[in-house]
Design a protein around this motif. Structure first.
Motif, mmCIF file in Angstrom:
data_model
loop_
_atom_site.group_PDB
_atom_site.id
_atom_site.type_symbol
_atom_site.label_atom_id
_atom_site.label_comp_id
_atom_site.label_asym_id
_atom_site.label_seq_id
_atom_site.Cartn_x
_atom_site.Cartn_y
_atom_site.Cartn_z
ATOM 1 N N GLY A 364 -1.867 -25.286 2.906
ATOM 2 C CA GLY A 364 -1.309 -24.152 3.632
ATOM 3 C C GLY A 364 -1.925 -22.838 3.194
ATOM 4 N N ILE A 365 -2.054 -22.657 1.866
ATOM 5 C CA ILE A 365 -2.662 -21.421 1.352
ATOM 6 C C ILE A 365 -4.129 -21.334 1.771
ATOM 7 C CG2 ILE A 365 -3.228 -20.123 -0.728
ATOM 8 C CD1 ILE A 365 -0.825 -21.423 -2.084
ATOM 9 N N LEU A 366 -4.844 -22.466 1.717
ATOM 10 C CA LEU A 366 -6.264 -22.464 2.084
ATOM 11 C C LEU A 366 -6.454 -22.091 3.551
ATOM 12 C CD1 LEU A 366 -9.181 -23.057 1.237
ATOM 13 C CD2 LEU A 366 -8.808 -25.445 1.886
ATOM 14 N N THR A 367 -5.563 -22.557 4.422
ATOM 15 C CA THR A 367 -5.647 -22.187 5.840
ATOM 16 C C THR A 367 -5.533 -20.673 5.997
ATOM 17 O OG1 THR A 367 -4.642 -24.300 6.488
ATOM 18 C CG2 THR A 367 -4.609 -22.525 8.108
ATOM 19 N N ALA A 368 -4.596 -20.075 5.261
ATOM 20 C CA ALA A 368 -4.416 -18.615 5.338
ATOM 21 C C ALA A 368 -5.634 -17.882 4.791
ATOM 22 C CB ALA A 368 -3.161 -18.214 4.578
ATOM 23 N N THR A 369 -6.185 -18.327 3.654
ATOM 24 C CA THR A 369 -7.322 -17.616 3.056
ATOM 25 C C THR A 369 -8.584 -17.752 3.903
ATOM 26 O OG1 THR A 369 -7.833 -19.556 1.681
ATOM 27 C CG2 THR A 369 -6.421 -17.856 0.717
ATOM 28 N N LEU A 370 -8.793 -18.926 4.537
ATOM 29 C CA LEU A 370 -9.970 -19.086 5.396
ATOM 30 C C LEU A 370 -9.849 -18.224 6.651
ATOM 31 C CD1 LEU A 370 -10.631 -22.936 5.182
ATOM 32 C CD2 LEU A 370 -11.932 -21.101 4.115
ATOM 33 N N VAL A 379 -10.666 -12.624 -1.233
ATOM 34 C CA VAL A 379 -10.048 -13.765 -0.543
ATOM 35 C C VAL A 379 -10.881 -15.043 -0.668
ATOM 36 C CG1 VAL A 379 -9.251 -14.643 1.689
ATOM 37 C CG2 VAL A 379 -8.761 -12.291 1.039
ATOM 38 N N PRO A 380 -12.238 -15.001 -0.529
ATOM 39 C CA PRO A 380 -13.019 -16.235 -0.708
ATOM 40 C C PRO A 380 -12.844 -16.878 -2.089
ATOM 41 C CG PRO A 380 -14.338 -14.588 0.394
ATOM 42 C CD PRO A 380 -13.097 -13.895 -0.068
ATOM 43 N N TYR A 381 -12.634 -16.045 -3.115
ATOM 44 C CA TYR A 381 -12.433 -16.610 -4.455
ATOM 45 C C TYR A 381 -11.097 -17.356 -4.535
ATOM 46 C CZ TYR A 381 -16.410 -13.792 -5.850
ATOM 47 O OH TYR A 381 -17.678 -13.249 -5.950
ATOM 48 N N LEU A 382 -10.097 -16.853 -3.819
ATOM 49 C CA LEU A 382 -8.825 -17.567 -3.746
ATOM 50 C C LEU A 382 -8.999 -18.891 -3.013
ATOM 51 C CD1 LEU A 382 -5.827 -17.561 -4.380
ATOM 52 C CD2 LEU A 382 -5.419 -16.260 -2.278
ATOM 53 N N SER A 383 -9.893 -18.920 -2.030
ATOM 54 C CA SER A 383 -10.203 -20.172 -1.334
ATOM 55 C C SER A 383 -10.820 -21.191 -2.295
ATOM 56 C CB SER A 383 -11.164 -19.909 -0.170
ATOM 57 O OG SER A 383 -10.587 -19.055 0.785
ATOM 58 N N ILE A 384 -11.707 -20.726 -3.171
ATOM 59 C CA ILE A 384 -12.318 -21.625 -4.159
ATOM 60 C C ILE A 384 -11.258 -22.203 -5.082
ATOM 61 C CG2 ILE A 384 -13.880 -21.704 -6.142
ATOM 62 C CD1 ILE A 384 -15.618 -19.649 -4.753
ATOM 63 N N VAL A 385 -10.320 -21.360 -5.520
ATOM 64 C CA VAL A 385 -9.228 -21.841 -6.379
ATOM 65 C C VAL A 385 -8.408 -22.902 -5.650
ATOM 66 C CG1 VAL A 385 -7.087 -21.172 -7.546
ATOM 67 C CG2 VAL A 385 -9.108 -19.707 -7.709
ATOM 68 N N CYS A 386 -8.139 -22.672 -4.360
ATOM 69 C CA CYS A 386 -7.368 -23.647 -3.580
ATOM 70 C C CYS A 386 -8.109 -24.978 -3.464
ATOM 71 C CB CYS A 386 -7.069 -23.093 -2.187
ATOM 72 S SG CYS A 386 -5.825 -21.801 -2.154
ATOM 73 N N TYR A 447 -7.871 -24.130 11.101
ATOM 74 C CA TYR A 447 -6.494 -24.635 11.217
ATOM 75 C C TYR A 447 -6.438 -26.166 11.121
ATOM 76 C CZ TYR A 447 -5.224 -19.920 12.653
ATOM 77 O OH TYR A 447 -5.022 -18.566 12.684
ATOM 78 N N CYS A 448 -7.603 -26.814 11.031
ATOM 79 C CA CYS A 448 -7.602 -28.275 10.885
ATOM 80 C C CYS A 448 -6.904 -28.702 9.606
ATOM 81 C CB CYS A 448 -9.029 -28.817 10.915
ATOM 82 S SG CYS A 448 -10.039 -28.376 9.488
ATOM 83 N N PHE A 449 -6.851 -27.810 8.612
ATOM 84 C CA PHE A 449 -6.198 -28.175 7.356
ATOM 85 C C PHE A 449 -4.684 -28.313 7.510
ATOM 86 C CE2 PHE A 449 -10.143 -26.209 5.680
ATOM 87 C CZ PHE A 449 -10.610 -27.312 4.988
ATOM 88 N N LEU A 450 -4.128 -27.723 8.555
ATOM 89 C CA LEU A 450 -2.693 -27.899 8.799
ATOM 90 C C LEU A 450 -2.383 -29.344 9.183
ATOM 91 C CD1 LEU A 450 -1.805 -24.609 10.727
ATOM 92 C CD2 LEU A 450 -1.441 -25.156 8.307
ATOM 93 N N VAL A 451 -3.342 -30.014 9.838
ATOM 94 C CA VAL A 451 -3.159 -31.437 10.163
ATOM 95 C C VAL A 451 -3.050 -32.243 8.879
ATOM 96 C CG1 VAL A 451 -4.204 -33.449 11.273
ATOM 97 C CG2 VAL A 451 -4.395 -31.182 12.348
#
Length: 524
Positions: A364-370, A379-386, A447-451
């Protein structure tokens, strides 16, 4: 002070009880190195040399037909090269029961090395021979090897380990899958074998673990449960127990298996159809199917798809991205080792539910950061953490426990058929992800990560309400835990319940010396 002394005494007693014998450690390491390690290695080894392999396909096509292949044909050839590994895995899963019935667990693993060595030779020699079909056939044969390995190895490890460390030993399968993936990433670096002139050697390396297992495993015993329950060789089974447990007195372990043999004396190995139709294991089969489906459909493959682009968005130079990607492989190994260390303390259930729950959160967090990655430089660094958190969550539980549960849920006569069911779901789900993910990604984008978050959440909720804890339980006790939900008690459970009732009303139990003498005479 008394409490401290008591706690120390209990800890020392549990430490003695959980001691790993040298033979048990060697069997797990050698078995996994020649089996699950190769599965993980073949998942990642095709990524680095992909441009060179496509160029080889194009050159071979032009040499035969006088013109280069068109882009659509080249894409089709590459897709077949990647996906045929899953088709081979399905074939291997379907034939493992037939091979295992004749050869047993250990010799199935040994014969399986023939597939690995022949596949390694085909793929390593494909460039020199100028025949790209050799690479495709080799990938298919490696898939067969993986299908057999991921069924035979968990069965072997489950049957040779005492119940006190069955989870930790079973987690060796997942640890070596992660080590295999990481090794494929490292050897694929341009400084090593990821060059145009040396990429065939990446596939030749496959023969090394197979040869190591081929020369080492013959010195270790066969599964004692297989020897006693299927070959009816009590002397060999007793000797195998002594070797694996590292002690002379194996009466307790032998008595447990003899009790199972007494119930299954006239029971043959059940077929897959009989297993699916049996009311006694209805929920066990359903849980295995859902576990394996979630294992493949939870979205980890999608993570690999986005890793390079996310690292690029974070400002990492393209030439350094392959080296940064190694951190994902390192996180996999650390999380899998952590799971192996704590699984006998925390249990299977918390690790599985917690793993899928955390994956839901981080997806869920990764969908928001992407979606918002262009709004702020951090924000991209938060994506890496996710991404790293999702990988760690997967490997700490969902990455290895499904194989352990499949071995723990079923009695000896049902286990081969159960692994066929689990393996079939595993490989079909693997194939489905490879086939459908490009379309899902194209239509839903980030949004594919929500699936995948929805799939992980569904798995976590199901396991919370259905999955019993199997830690430190015998096969009969696990079967009893499902009996109420199945609303059907197999004959052996009725016997066990009757024995329990006798104990509850105060009937005397035989002393240990009498029980030992019964075991030695084959009577329980």
């Amino acid at each position: 002070m008394k409490h401290l002394q008591s706690a120390l005494a209990n800890w020392e007693g549990s430490s003695r009880k959980l001691d790993w014998s040298c033979s048990l450690i060697v069997a797990s390491l050698v078995g996994a190195f020649g089996s699950s390690f190769l599965y993980g290695y073949n998942l990642s080894v095709v990524n680095a040399p992909a441009p060179y392999i496509k160029a080889f396909y194009n050159e071979s096509w032009e040499r035969r037909h006088g013109h280069p292949t068109d882009p659509d044909t080249l894409t089709l050839l590459w897709s077949v090269t990647v996906s045929i590994f899953a088709i081979g895995g399905l074939v291997g899963t379907l034939i493992v029961k037939l091979i295992g019935r004749v050869l047993g667990r250990k010799y199935t693993l040994l014969v399986n090395n023939g597939f690995a060595i022949s596949a390694a030779l085909l793929m390593a020699c494909s460039l020199q021979a100028g025949t790209f079909e050799m690479l495709i056939v080799g990938r298919f044969i490696m898939g067969v090897d993986g299908g057999i390995a991921l069924s035979a190895l968990p069965m072997y490890l489950s049957e040779i380990s005492p119940k006190e460390i069955r989870g930790s030993l079973g987690q060796v399968t997942a640890i070596f899958i992660c080590v295999g993936v990481f090794t494929g990433q490292v050897l694929g670096l341009p400084e090593l074998l990821g060059k145009e002139s040396t990429w065939p050697y990446l596939f030749g390396v496959i023969a090394v673990p197979a040869v190591v297992q081929l020369v080492s495993l013959p010195f270790l015993p066969e599964s004692p449960r297989y020897l006693l329950l299927e070959k009816h060789d009590q002397v060999a089974a007793e000797q195998a127990f002594r070797t694996f447990l590292g002690k002379e007195d194996v009466s307790r372990e032998l008595e447990e298996v003899l009790a199972e043999r007494r119930v299954q004396r006239n029971v043959r190995l059940v077929s897959v159809l009989e297993l699916l139709m049996s009311p006694f294991v209805r929920w066990q089969v359903g849980t295995v199917v859902i576990t394996m489906a979630c294992y493949q459909l939870c979205g980890l493959n999608a993570i690999w798809f986005y890793t390079n682009s996310i690292f690029g968005k974070a400002g990492i130079p393209p030439e350094k991205i392959p080296y940064i990607t190694l951190s994902t492989g390192g996180i996999e190994i650390l999380a899998a080792v952590f799971s192996g260390l704590v699984i006998e303390r925390l249990g299977r259930r918390p690790l599985l539910i917690g793993g899928f729950g955390l994956m839901t959160l981080f997806f869920g967090i990764l969908t928001a950061t992407l979606t918002l990655q262009d709004h702020a430089p951090w924000v991209p660094y938060l994506s890496i953490v996710c991404i790293l958190a999702i990988i760690a969550s997967f490997c700490s539980g969902p990455g290895g426990i499904p194989f352990i549960l499949t071995g723990e849920f079923f009695q000896q006569s049902q286990r081969p058929a159960a692994f066929i069911v689990a393996g079939t779901v595993n490989w079909l789900s693997n194939f489905a992800v490879g086939l459908l993910f490009p379309f899902i990604q194209k239509s839903l984008d980030t949004y594919c990560f929500l699936v995948f978050a929805a799939i992980c959440l569904t798995g976590a909720v199901y396991f919370y309400f259905v999955l019993p804890e199997t830690k430190n339980r015998t096969y009969a006790e696990i079967s009893q835990a499902f009996a109420k939900r199945n609303k059907a008690f197999p004959p052996e459970e009725k016997i066990d319940l009757a024995v329990t009732d006798d104990k509850m009303i105060g009937k005397p139990e035989p002393d240990s010396s009498t029980l030992d003498s019964y075991v030695k005479n084959g009577v329980v």
